[in-house]
Structures are given as C-alpha cells and as structure tokens.
Scaffold this motif. Structure first.
Motif, PDB file in Angstrom:
ATOM      1  N   GLU A 201       0.968  -1.099  -0.078  1.00 45.48           N
ATOM      2  CA  GLU A 201       0.032   0.011  -0.004  1.00 45.48           C
ATOM      3  C   GLU A 201       0.764   1.082  -0.048  1.00 45.48           C
ATOM      4  N   TYR A 202       1.979   1.164   0.671  1.00 51.52           N
ATOM      5  CA  TYR A 202       2.884   2.331   0.849  1.00 51.52           C
ATOM      6  C   TYR A 202       4.183   2.456  -0.043  1.00 51.52           C
ATOM      7  N   ASN A 203       3.933   1.316  -0.992  1.00 50.68           N
ATOM      8  CA  ASN A 203       5.108   1.276  -2.101  1.00 50.68           C
ATOM      9  C   ASN A 203       6.404   1.197  -1.461  1.00 50.68           C
ATOM     10  N   GLN A 204       6.636   0.458  -0.417  1.00 47.24           N
ATOM     11  CA  GLN A 204       7.684   0.211   0.249  1.00 47.24           C
ATOM     12  C   GLN A 204       8.567  -0.881  -0.414  1.00 47.24           C
ATOM     13  N   THR A 205       9.928  -0.347  -0.704  1.00 54.93           N
ATOM     14  CA  THR A 205      10.760  -1.380  -1.277  1.00 54.93           C
ATOM     15  C   THR A 205      11.160  -2.372  -0.398  1.00 54.93           C
ATOM     16  N   ILE A 206      11.420  -3.628  -0.639  1.00 53.65           N
ATOM     17  CA  ILE A 206      12.140  -4.436   0.370  1.00 53.65           C
ATOM     18  C   ILE A 206      13.079  -5.450  -0.184  1.00 53.65           C
ATOM     19  N   ARG A 207      14.029  -5.345   0.631  1.00 50.92           N
ATOM     20  CA  ARG A 207      15.410  -6.237  -0.021  1.00 50.92           C
ATOM     21  C   ARG A 207      15.240  -7.578   0.944  1.00 50.92           C
ATOM     22  N   VAL A 208      15.646  -8.575   0.287  1.00 47.64           N
ATOM     23  CA  VAL A 208      15.759  -9.867   1.275  1.00 47.64           C
ATOM     24  C   VAL A 208      17.112 -10.462   0.862  1.00 47.64           C
ATOM     25  N   PHE A 209      17.865 -10.720   1.930  1.00 48.84           N
ATOM     26  CA  PHE A 209      19.228 -11.178   1.751  1.00 48.84           C
ATOM     27  C   PHE A 209      19.671 -12.108   2.963  1.00 48.84           C
ATOM     28  N   ASN A 210      20.982 -12.667   2.717  1.00 50.27           N
ATOM     29  CA  ASN A 210      21.483 -13.596   3.665  1.00 50.27           C
ATOM     30  C   ASN A 210      22.265 -12.538   4.496  1.00 50.27           C
ATOM     31  N   ILE A 211      21.909 -12.756   5.969  1.00 54.34           N
ATOM     32  CA  ILE A 211      22.483 -11.559   6.662  1.00 54.34           C
ATOM     33  C   ILE A 211      23.729 -12.332   7.569  1.00 54.34           C
ATOM     34  N   PHE A 212      23.735 -13.655   7.223  1.00 52.95           N
ATOM     35  CA  PHE A 212      24.906 -14.641   7.556  1.00 52.95           C
ATOM     36  C   PHE A 212      26.058 -14.376   6.818  1.00 52.95           C
ATOM     37  N   GLU A 213      25.868 -13.752   5.546  1.00 51.04           N
ATOM     38  CA  GLU A 213      26.938 -13.886   4.569  1.00 51.04           C
ATOM     39  C   GLU A 213      28.121 -12.765   4.991  1.00 51.04           C
ATOM     40  N   LYS A 214      29.300 -12.948   4.735  1.00 48.30           N
ATOM     41  CA  LYS A 214      30.345 -11.920   5.317  1.00 48.30           C
ATOM     42  C   LYS A 214      29.815 -10.544   4.685  1.00 48.30           C
ATOM     43  N   ASP A 215      30.001  -9.644   5.472  1.00 51.64           N
ATOM     44  CA  ASP A 215      29.643  -8.182   4.947  1.00 51.64           C
ATOM     45  C   ASP A 215      28.525  -7.826   4.460  1.00 51.64           C
ATOM     46  N   GLU A 224      23.538  -3.712  -6.084  1.00 51.91           N
ATOM     47  CA  GLU A 224      21.969  -3.741  -6.071  1.00 51.91           C
ATOM     48  C   GLU A 224      21.863  -5.356  -6.346  1.00 51.91           C
ATOM     49  N   ASP A 225      22.599  -6.150  -6.891  1.00 52.35           N
ATOM     50  CA  ASP A 225      21.863  -7.463  -7.123  1.00 52.35           C
ATOM     51  C   ASP A 225      22.433  -8.525  -5.927  1.00 52.35           C
ATOM     52  N   PHE A 226      22.711  -7.775  -4.752  1.00 51.93           N
ATOM     53  CA  PHE A 226      22.775  -8.893  -3.632  1.00 51.93           C
ATOM     54  C   PHE A 226      21.363  -9.250  -3.077  1.00 51.93           C
ATOM     55  N   GLY A 227      21.114 -10.525  -2.845  1.00 45.54           N
ATOM     56  CA  GLY A 227      19.790 -10.777  -2.460  1.00 45.54           C
ATOM     57  C   GLY A 227      18.607 -10.687  -3.518  1.00 45.54           C
ATOM     58  N   SER A 228      17.596 -10.178  -2.974  1.00 43.65           N
ATOM     59  CA  SER A 228      16.390 -10.084  -3.814  1.00 43.65           C
ATOM     60  C   SER A 228      15.585  -8.714  -3.500  1.00 43.65           C
ATOM     61  N   LEU A 229      15.018  -8.057  -4.597  1.00 42.94           N
ATOM     62  CA  LEU A 229      14.326  -6.945  -4.227  1.00 42.94           C
ATOM     63  C   LEU A 229      12.629  -7.038  -4.608  1.00 42.94           C
ATOM     64  N   VAL A 230      12.045  -6.564  -3.750  1.00 46.88           N
ATOM     65  CA  VAL A 230      10.517  -6.477  -4.159  1.00 46.88           C
ATOM     66  C   VAL A 230      10.119  -5.048  -4.385  1.00 46.88           C
ATOM     67  N   TYR A 231       9.485  -4.738  -5.120  1.00 48.59           N
ATOM     68  CA  TYR A 231       9.082  -3.342  -5.585  1.00 48.59           C
ATOM     69  C   TYR A 231       7.880  -2.988  -6.259  1.00 48.59           C
TER      70      TYR A 231
END
Ligand code: UDP
Length: 234
Positions: A201-215, A224-231
């Motif tokens: 509803e509020y056009n919030q962009t979401i990134r999903v990625f592995n938080i346990f990866e180094k850095d 920009e290509d790290f993980g996935s983007l929902v938009y």
C-alpha cells in the motif's frame, strides 16, 4: 548528501538459537559503523530465540494474547542485549520500546525517532507493534514508514526470494527482482500477508538477503544485485 534511511529486520536467532552468542551482532555493529556516513539504520529485532507466541504459547496451553505478549517482551530482552553489545563496540544507538518501559528506553513516537536520528544514532525498535497477533515483519514495515526509510532490509538465512522453499526444493530458483504483483501471482512467501499488504500500500521497497554472509550489510549497500528486491512497478 542526505543519508539513506534503512529499516533492518532481524530475527532474534541472530543472537543464537540454543545459546547466546554476540559475534553476529558485533559484525553488524562494525558494518554499520563503516556505513555511518551514508546510512542511518533502524533495527526491528524479533524474539524467536526466546519465545514465539504461537509456537511456545501453544506448548504451554496459555491464552494466545498472553503468549504474544511474552513474545513481545522477548524482543525487548533481545533489544537490550543488542543495545549493550552495540555500545561496547562503539556504535551509537538508542533503544525505543512499543510499550511503556521507562527503565529500558523511551516509547516509540515520531518525536523519539527523529530525536534519535538527529543524534545520528542507530535505532533499536523493541516490543513489536505493542499488540498481540501481529508479527515482527508487520512491525518492520510499520517502523520503516514511521522513520521514512527508503528500503526495508529483511535479513534471513537464505540468499533471497526463491520460487519455492529452497530447503525442501533444491530445484528452486533465486529471483533477483520481483514486483508486488508477481509476488502475489506466484504466491511467493516473502512476508506474512498483513506485512505484505502494508508494504504494498505504501510502495515500500524490500530487500531480502542472507544476513549471515560475510559483510552482508556492505554488500547490500554496494551491490544492487545482492539478495532479492521487491518493488512496486509504476
Ligand atoms: N509479537 C507480537 N506482536 C508484534 C510482534 C511480535 O505479538 O507486533 C510476538 C509474536 O508472538 C512473535 C513474538 O512476538 O512470535 C516474537 O517475534 P518473532 O516470532 O517475529 O521473532 P523472530 O522469529 O523474528 O525472532
């Protein structure tokens, strides 16, 4: 240049599943310090390492609302641990709570959020939404909207959004970019339905990625290509 605001959602298991360990939080503190000129973080922490309303509450046969209340208190405990570990490692931060807990930190409001951000502090949001029957995912979207975050970063233990559950379907494909419409059509499980509806509803962009990866945070910021983007597609 104004700083980017990011809401980072972390599961309570970042502090360990069967025991307590600080090393993931220490690594996150160091990464946030490296990004402090470019990014202001708000963090929503879960409580699943200590208590989940439905899971543990059901085992105890307690009223669901009570179970969820205990789950929210677990997020306050995790937030307080996080506050101390971050402070020890030189990351300036403010702990805020969804319910009155003056001995722990101020209540969440526009005033307390802006004042923490003005002081360049990372914000630790604890206490969930303050209401039972909601989730940490919904809370992450809510707090992102309150702090005007440009993106929500959901730190998970998988590399991003897959066509199917990668644990049970080895053939599942990782999707780098997904619109809200595609996520609904393909029935992709990204967040629970309430969180997803609010974000959409509020056009919030979401990134999903592995938080346990180094850095992981540095990678999410730089690549920009790290993980996935929902938009939302315009
Ligand atoms: N919870 C709640 N309302 C909220 C957020 C959380 O009632 O707004 C409760 C819910 O019972 C949940 C628990 O707090 O199970 C801990 O959060 P969660 O399970 O999301 O933690 P995580 O698995 O992310 O560590």
């Amino acid at each position: 240049m104004s700083k980017k605001r990011i809401l980072l959602k972390l599961t309570g298991t970042i502090l360990g599943s069967n025991t307590f360990e600080a090393h993931h939080l220490i690594s996150l503190a160091n990464q946030m310090k490296r990004l402090e000129k470019q990014v202001q973080f708000g963090i929503v922490i879960g409580g699943g390492n200590i208590f989940r309303g439905s899971q543990h509450g059901n085992l105890l046969h307690i009223k669901p609302a009570i179970g969820h209340q205990v789950g929210m208190l677990a997020t306050v405990m995790n937030g307080l641990l996080m506050h101390d570990i971050f402070t020890q490692h030189g990351l300036h931060n403010s702990i805020l709570s969804a319910f009155a807990c003056p001995e722990i930190g101020p209540a969440i409001s526009s005033i307390t959020i802006e004042s923490a951000l003005d002081r360049q502090n990372t914000i630790i949001f604890t206490g969930g939404t303050g209401n039972p029957f909601f989730t940490t995912d919904t809370n992450a979207i809510l707090r992102a909207l309150q702090m005007d975050a440009q993106q929500v970063w959901k730190g998970t233990d998988v590399d991003g959004i897959y066509t199917q559950d990668p644990d049970t379907h080895p053939e599942a494909l990782l999707l780098r970019k997904v619109t809200y419409r595609q996520a609904l059509d393909k029935k992709l499980h990204i967040m629970d339905a309430t969180a997803f509806a609010l974000a959409r509803e509020y056009n919030q962009t979401i990134r999903v990625f592995n938080i346990f990866e180094k850095d992981a945070l540095i990678q999410a910021f730089e690549n920009e290509d790290f993980g996935s983007l929902v938009y939302t597609q315009d």
